[in-house]
Design an enzyme around this catalytic site. Structure first.
Site, PDB file in Angstrom:
ATOM      1  N   ILE A 115       0.848  -1.202   0.000  1.00  0.00           N
ATOM      2  CA  ILE A 115       0.000   0.000   0.000  1.00  0.00           C
ATOM      3  C   ILE A 115       0.877   1.242   0.000  1.00  0.00           C
ATOM      4  O   ILE A 115       0.590   2.223  -0.663  1.00  0.00           O
ATOM      5  CB  ILE A 115      -0.919   0.039   1.252  1.00  0.00           C
ATOM      6  CG1 ILE A 115      -1.844  -1.167   1.292  1.00  0.00           C
ATOM      7  CG2 ILE A 115      -1.729   1.327   1.293  1.00  0.00           C
ATOM      8  CD1 ILE A 115      -2.608  -1.290   2.613  1.00  0.00           C
ATOM      9  N   SER A 116       1.940   1.179   0.753  1.00  0.00           N
ATOM     10  CA  SER A 116       2.765   2.376   0.907  1.00  0.00           C
ATOM     11  C   SER A 116       4.211   1.989   1.217  1.00  0.00           C
ATOM     12  O   SER A 116       4.461   1.053   1.981  1.00  0.00           O
ATOM     13  CB  SER A 116       2.176   3.235   2.035  1.00  0.00           C
ATOM     14  OG  SER A 116       3.170   4.031   2.630  1.00  0.00           O
ATOM     15  N   THR A 117       5.150   2.685   0.596  1.00  0.00           N
ATOM     16  CA  THR A 117       6.546   2.487   0.968  1.00  0.00           C
ATOM     17  C   THR A 117       7.047   3.808   1.534  1.00  0.00           C
ATOM     18  O   THR A 117       7.212   4.781   0.805  1.00  0.00           O
ATOM     19  CB  THR A 117       7.406   2.085  -0.256  1.00  0.00           C
ATOM     20  OG1 THR A 117       7.158   3.024  -1.308  1.00  0.00           O
ATOM     21  CG2 THR A 117       7.052   0.719  -0.764  1.00  0.00           C
TER      22      THR A 117
ATOM     23  N   GLU B 123      -6.204  -3.375  11.875  1.00  0.00           N
ATOM     24  CA  GLU B 123      -7.413  -3.258  11.067  1.00  0.00           C
ATOM     25  C   GLU B 123      -7.113  -2.526   9.758  1.00  0.00           C
ATOM     26  O   GLU B 123      -6.389  -1.526   9.750  1.00  0.00           O
ATOM     27  CB  GLU B 123      -8.438  -2.459  11.881  1.00  0.00           C
ATOM     28  CG  GLU B 123      -9.712  -2.129  11.143  1.00  0.00           C
ATOM     29  CD  GLU B 123     -10.540  -1.064  11.862  1.00  0.00           C
ATOM     30  OE1 GLU B 123     -11.590  -0.693  11.347  1.00  0.00           O
ATOM     31  OE2 GLU B 123     -10.108  -0.605  12.937  1.00  0.00           O
TER      32      GLU B 123
ATOM     33  N   ASP C 133       2.988  13.816  15.414  1.00  0.00           N
ATOM     34  CA  ASP C 133       3.242  13.905  13.959  1.00  0.00           C
ATOM     35  C   ASP C 133       1.902  14.030  13.239  1.00  0.00           C
ATOM     36  O   ASP C 133       1.681  13.451  12.177  1.00  0.00           O
ATOM     37  CB  ASP C 133       4.019  12.681  13.460  1.00  0.00           C
ATOM     38  CG  ASP C 133       4.515  12.850  12.017  1.00  0.00           C
ATOM     39  OD1 ASP C 133       4.638  14.006  11.560  1.00  0.00           O
ATOM     40  OD2 ASP C 133       4.774  11.831  11.358  1.00  0.00           O
TER      41      ASP C 133
ATOM     42  N   ASP D 276      -0.547   6.199  12.163  1.00  0.00           N
ATOM     43  CA  ASP D 276       0.888   6.477  12.294  1.00  0.00           C
ATOM     44  C   ASP D 276       1.214   7.079  13.664  1.00  0.00           C
ATOM     45  O   ASP D 276       1.727   8.195  13.780  1.00  0.00           O
ATOM     46  CB  ASP D 276       1.312   7.451  11.175  1.00  0.00           C
ATOM     47  CG  ASP D 276       2.795   7.304  10.854  1.00  0.00           C
ATOM     48  OD1 ASP D 276       3.459   6.499  11.510  1.00  0.00           O
ATOM     49  OD2 ASP D 276       3.271   8.029   9.957  1.00  0.00           O
TER      50      ASP D 276
HETATM   51  N1  LIG Z   1      -4.614   0.603   8.914  1.00  0.00           N
HETATM   52  C1  LIG Z   1      -4.432   0.956   7.644  1.00  0.00           C
HETATM   53  N2  LIG Z   1      -5.288   0.565   6.672  1.00  0.00           N
HETATM   54  C2  LIG Z   1      -5.087   0.916   5.378  1.00  0.00           C
HETATM   55  N3  LIG Z   1      -4.055   1.665   4.956  1.00  0.00           N
HETATM   56  C3  LIG Z   1      -3.170   2.094   5.871  1.00  0.00           C
HETATM   57  C4  LIG Z   1      -3.307   1.769   7.259  1.00  0.00           C
HETATM   58  N4  LIG Z   1      -2.281   2.331   7.941  1.00  0.00           N
HETATM   59  C5  LIG Z   1      -1.542   2.980   7.016  1.00  0.00           C
HETATM   60  N5  LIG Z   1      -2.071   2.860   5.782  1.00  0.00           N
HETATM   61  C6  LIG Z   1      -1.564   3.457   4.528  1.00  0.00           C
HETATM   62  O1  LIG Z   1      -0.152   3.465   4.560  1.00  0.00           O
HETATM   63  C7  LIG Z   1       0.350   4.799   4.528  1.00  0.00           C
HETATM   64  C8  LIG Z   1       1.568   4.922   5.446  1.00  0.00           C
HETATM   65  O2  LIG Z   1       1.209   4.583   6.777  1.00  0.00           O
HETATM   66  P1  LIG Z   1       1.858   5.330   8.013  1.00  0.00           P
HETATM   67  O3  LIG Z   1       1.444   4.587   9.241  1.00  0.00           O
HETATM   68  O4  LIG Z   1       1.523   6.788   7.962  1.00  0.00           O
HETATM   69  O5  LIG Z   1       3.401   5.075   7.775  1.00  0.00           O
HETATM   70  P2  LIG Z   1       4.635   6.053   7.515  1.00  0.00           P
HETATM   71  O6  LIG Z   1       5.438   5.941   8.768  1.00  0.00           O
HETATM   72  O7  LIG Z   1       5.327   5.494   6.332  1.00  0.00           O
HETATM   73  O8  LIG Z   1       4.118   7.454   7.299  1.00  0.00           O
HETATM   74  C9  LIG Z   1      -0.824   5.670   4.929  1.00  0.00           C
HETATM   75  O9  LIG Z   1      -0.733   6.949   4.371  1.00  0.00           O
HETATM   76  C10 LIG Z   1      -2.006   4.901   4.381  1.00  0.00           C
HETATM   77  O10 LIG Z   1      -2.189   5.183   3.000  1.00  0.00           O
HETATM   78 MG   LIG Z   2       2.611   8.552   8.026  1.00  0.00          MG
END
Ligand SMILES: Nc1ncnc2c1ncn2[C@@H]1O[C@H](COP(=O)(O)OP(=O)(O)O)[C@@H](O)[C@H]1O
Ligand SMILES: [Mg+2]
Length: 256
Positions: A56-58, A146, A190, A206
């Site tokens: 979903i995200s890197t 979740e 944050d 986050d």
């Molecule tokens: N519980 C979740 N369900 C679906 N997508 C999520 C969830 N948590 C994070 N994401 C997706 O992953 C991205 C990065 O997550 P995040 O916790 O903000 O990590 P980072 O430390 O890389 O900022 C978020 O912007 C969102 O798009």
């Molecule tokens: Mg984040």
């Protein structure tokens, strides 16, 4: 000895097979180190996860994946990467937190503490009534929670999409900040449009760097969080909030 290695290889292969990615094997190897693969193998075996379906995200320090539980329910899996972890930065946020009074020195210990901090903060926020992803499992550098979204599609962050009802969204978010502060005794530290997902209601994500109120900089972080949110909504055509008044109202538990 070679039997042991064979068994290890077999486990790694079993774990790899459940990671579905369009890219080839090499990519899996570069993202999932051996220890991470072994933890995933353990999670697959224990029935915590059935498969990992895609990324979903890197991010800078962690990747987030879409996973599926054996019962078919979607989950989000956040995997902290040891190689790119900013250890200096995170030590700052662990300071003053009685739950982490013995800050580990080894990198793997620190990363474990960090993932477990996010898990505990999620539990604490949820218990206080703040809408966050429900935490499911944490092990070493891997957090299962979740899935916010539907059918593998994550909900947009507030950075990606404007809230339909900005005034209502602003109120819900500032109320969440207040509940986090007064009920969970935490400051996100944050908070911005990047760490809020717009689902049925705003969902705060986050939360690994969130600090307890005893943290030496908690008040500064608190003010910055409120400032980010107030500033974000200044671009919408809704009545503007006075920053100092808003900070004071939330701090005194009078934000309505
Ligand atoms: N519980 C979740 N369900 C679906 N997508 C999520 C969830 N948590 C994070 N994401 C997706 O992953 C991205 C990065 O997550 P995040 O916790 O903000 O990590 P980072 O430390 O890389 O900022 C978020 O912007 C969102 O798009
Ligand atoms: Mg984040």
């Amino acid at each position: 000895m070679s039997k042991k290695i064979d068994r290890l290889e077999e486990r790694l292969d079993k774990a790899r097979m459940r990671i579905k990615r369009s890219e080839d094997r090499q990519v899996i190897e570069s993202v999932f180190d051996t220890k991470t693969l072994l933890i995933l193998y353990h999670m697959f075996n224990k029935g915590i996860l059935n498969e990992i379906n895609g990324v979903i995200s890197t991010g800078k320090e962690a990747n987030v994946y879409w996973g599926i539980q054996p019962d078919g329910v979607d989950v989000a899996i956040k995997i902290y990467r040891i190689s790119t972890f900013n250890f200096k930065r995170i030590t700052l946020y662990l300071e003053g937190d009685p739950r982490f009074s013995r800050i580990p020195r080894a990198r793997s210990g620190l990363i474990t503490a960090w993932a477990s901090k996010e898990f505990k903060n999620l539990l604490r926020a949820e218990a206080a009534g703040v809408r966050v992803p429900h935490p499911i499992h944490v092990q070493r550098n891997i957090l299962v929670m979740e899935f916010i979204g539907e059918k593998g599609y994550p909900a947009p962050t507030m950075h990606q999409q404007d809230p339909e009802k900005p005034e209502k969204a602003r109120k819900a978010i500032l109320k969440a900040v207040s509940t986090l502060y007064h009920e969970a005794h935490l400051v996100h530290a944050d908070l911005s449009e990047y760490n809020i997902m717009l689902w049925k209601e705003p969902v705060i994500i986050d939360i690994s760097q969130a600090v307890v109120l005893d943290h030496p900089h908690s008040e500064m972080f608190f003010e910055r969080d409120v400032r980010n949110i107030v500033a974000f909504f200044d671009d919408f055509e809704i009545p503007k909030l006075d920053l100092a008044e808003t900070i004071a109202a939330i701090r005194q538990g009078e934000y309505k």
